[in-house]
Design a protein around this motif. Structure first.
Motif, PDB file in Angstrom:
ATOM      1  N   SER A  75    -105.913 -20.333 117.902  1.00  0.00           N
ATOM      2  CA  SER A  75    -105.335 -21.719 117.604  1.00  0.00           C
ATOM      3  C   SER A  75    -106.172 -22.490 116.867  1.00  0.00           C
ATOM      4  O   SER A  75    -107.208 -23.276 117.610  1.00  0.00           O
ATOM      5  N   ASP A  76    -105.734 -23.147 115.643  1.00  0.00           N
ATOM      6  CA  ASP A  76    -106.705 -24.247 115.106  1.00  0.00           C
ATOM      7  C   ASP A  76    -106.261 -25.611 115.940  1.00  0.00           C
ATOM      8  O   ASP A  76    -105.185 -25.768 116.263  1.00  0.00           O
ATOM      9  N   SER A 115    -105.276 -28.251 114.678  1.00  0.00           N
ATOM     10  CA  SER A 115    -104.149 -28.740 114.082  1.00  0.00           C
ATOM     11  C   SER A 115    -102.783 -28.188 114.482  1.00  0.00           C
ATOM     12  O   SER A 115    -101.619 -28.628 114.069  1.00  0.00           O
ATOM     13  N   ASP A 157    -100.637 -29.641 121.368  1.00  0.00           N
ATOM     14  CA  ASP A 157    -101.735 -28.987 120.624  1.00  0.00           C
ATOM     15  C   ASP A 157    -102.274 -27.611 121.699  1.00  0.00           C
ATOM     16  O   ASP A 157    -101.706 -27.521 122.998  1.00  0.00           O
TER      17      ASP A 157
END
Length: 202
Positions: free
Chosen positions: A110-111, A113, A123
């Motif tokens: 997962s980035d 962002s 996030d």
């Protein structure tokens, strides 16, 4: 597919991750930024292996992984985790391990962002902290149920408090995390019966 008589636990991701835990938003959002617990932690008798925390931890870790995989913006994915009635403690631990590895894989992929719903946009760091928190506090519950003296690592408690409980009182982070989740006393403060984990960031 096991029959209804073979089900030990059915935990619904689209309602609440634990039947005995009510979270803000389970029936109508009281806060888009909060994870609200309103129950005391499990207190299994020392004379028996405490089974209940295992499927709950596995469920939550799997649910967090699912959120990061699909990135829904308004609810948890509508799937159930089912643990069969004949599952042994070893099977339960393997199930928790598998769910944890799935979450770890999604976190690594997962980035920064990426946003997924957990009572608001959350996030990867939020889901990581939620997963660590569930693992720490329920491992503590299991140890207590077995009569084993165990406390979670200080560094992990500090990380969870920093990310999810920004207004936590000062003190030993291990005791503060256990107190913040209703598991122990803190001098001069009443033990909470509800608590908020602030995972959403927007």
């Amino acid at each position: 597919m096991p029959s209804s008589g073979g089900l030990r636990h059915v935990i619904r991701a689209n309602n609440v991750p634990e039947p005995s835990t009510r979270r803000n938003g389970s029936s109508g959002p009281a806060s888009a930024r909060a994870d609200q617990h309103t129950n005391h932690p499990e207190s299994p008798a020392h004379s028996q292996v405490p089974i209940e925390p295992y499927p709950h931890v596995a469920h939550d870790l799997l649910a967090y992984a699912g959120q990061l995989a699909v990135r829904p913006d308004s609810a948890y994915l509508p799937f159930d985790l089912v643990v069969r009635d004949d599952a042994s403690p070893r099977d339960l631990l393997r199930t928790v391990t598998g769910a944890g590895r799935l979450l770890s894989t999604m976190l690594a992929a997962s980035d920064p962002s990426v946003r997924a719903w957990h009572w608001g946009p959350t996030d990867a760091s939020g889901f990581a902290a939620l997963g660590v928190n569930e693992t720490l506090v329920h491992t503590y519950d299991i140890a207590e149920g077995l009569g084993i003296h165990w406390h979670p690592p200080r560094s992990l408690c500090t990380a969870v408090l920093t990310r999810l409980v920004p207004h936590a009182p000062a003190g030993n982070p291990v005791q503060v995390l256990l107190w913040s989740t209703g598991r122990t006393d803190l001098p001069g403060r009443p033990r909470p019966t509800s608590w908020v984990l602030e995972a959403a960031i927007e």
